[in-house]
Enzyme design. Structure first.
Site, PDB file in Angstrom:
ATOM      1  N   GLY A 244     130.513  56.483  -4.592  1.00 58.64           N
ATOM      2  CA  GLY A 244     131.248  55.691  -5.572  1.00 58.64           C
ATOM      3  C   GLY A 244     130.801  55.972  -6.999  1.00 58.64           C
ATOM      4  N   ASP A 245     129.515  56.227  -7.172  1.00 57.86           N
ATOM      5  CA  ASP A 245     129.007  56.545  -8.509  1.00 57.86           C
ATOM      6  C   ASP A 245     129.522  57.901  -8.977  1.00 57.86           C
ATOM      7  OD1 ASP A 245     127.548  54.151  -8.424  1.00 57.86           O
ATOM      8  OD2 ASP A 245     125.869  55.136  -7.426  1.00 57.86           O
TER       9      ASP A 245
END
Length: 305
Positions: A244-245
């Protein structure tokens, strides 16, 4: 420069195990400690791709010093603000057999929000885009993320927000360019379990783009121009905690360049996939990123209506 605000930094401790047995003793094969927090992971991915990223974070205690030293060792520029509270830990257990990661997070607390906000405003003059990523620490004002987002938008900067719960609901009041919840976070803030319907509703009501991460199934993206489902060519095993980052990093660098949402989804999915095959969040295999780009599948969901 892409300014990455990390309101709740941490020292990330990762335990690598052959198989995690709940309720039993599990032997750890390898332990690592490194500066973390979602915005730090974003900044590290951006740096690996050749972008200039600066981390802004409140830090305190011995772990705060470890955090500063770790960023320096990574060659990652940082602006740190002293806090009277020690920087927290997060613990990730990576289960090789299951291909899964379990994360334990200590609570984050801040006593220097005004100083962080002042530094944030000062750094906007050199920024091309802003990332606000991570949980809102206790001690921060309820409207803290909205106020910072409004300031960045007033400076005509794209803002990517990745948080959850009340912090996400509050940030929406600041009209960020794009929010990046996962499916569960999107359901929590919207009250709807259907990912596409929830994304469309939030995008329309708040005038923001919504990119909902779906793990191995890629992402759903919605903005005023349309809606899409983008997914990787194949499922990958590994440590998904940094995916997600990496997705946020792709959004930030794309918007900093003025790229339309629909045109950066391939990079977003490919970069997420390239992060999964790395053992630690914040790392990305650039060669795998290039390989993954050719296989991303993007479905126009407006055409399917």
């Amino acid at each position: 420069m892409i300014l990455c605000l990390c309101p709740s930094p941490a020292i990330d401790v990762t335990y690598n195990v052959a198989a995690f047995a709940v309720g039993e003793t599990t032997r750890v094969r390898r332990v690592t400690r490194r500066p973390g927090g979602k915005a730090v992971n974003v900044a590290r991915v951006l740096t690996a791709l050749g972008d200039h990223a600066v981390v802004l974070a409140p830090v305190g205690g011995a772990t705060g010093e470890e955090f500063r030293n770790g960023l320096s060792a990574f060659g990652l520029p940082a602006e740190t603000v002293h806090s009277g509270h020690s920087t927290r830990h997060t613990v990730t257990v990576v289960d090789a057999a299951a291909g899964q990661a379990s994360v334990l997070t200590e609570p984050a607390t801040i006593d220097c929000w005004d100083a962080v906000a002042d530094r944030f405003h000062a750094l906007l003059t050199a920024a091309e885009a802003v990332v606000i990523s991570g949980s809102l620490p206790s001690g921060a004002p309820d409207d803290g993320l909205a106020t910072l987002t409004l300031a960045a938008r007033a400076a005509e900067l794209p803002v990517v927000v990745d948080t959850s719960g009340a912090a996400l609901a509050g940030a929406l009041a600041g009209k960020p360019t794009v929010i990046k919840p996962n499916a569960a976070e999107l359901a929590e803030v919207s009250g709807r379990s259907d990912v596409l319907a929830a994304a469309r509703e939030l995008a329309g009501f708040h005038g923001v783009a919504v990119v909902a991460s779906l793990g191995a199934d890629g992402l759903i993206a919605v903005d005023a121009a349309g809606s899409w489902h983008a997914r990787p060519a194949r499922r990958l095993r590994g440590n998904p905690t940094g995916a997600g980052d990496a997705l946020v990093a792709a959004l930030a660098r794309g918007f900093a360049r003025g790229t339309a949402l629909c045109d950066l989804l391939g990079d977003a999915v490919a970069l997420s996939a390239a992060a999964v095959v790395q053992p630690y969040a914040g790392e990305v295999d650039v060669a795998e990123f290039d390989r993954q780009r050719t296989g991303v599948r993007i479905e126009d969901l407006e055409a399917a209506r």
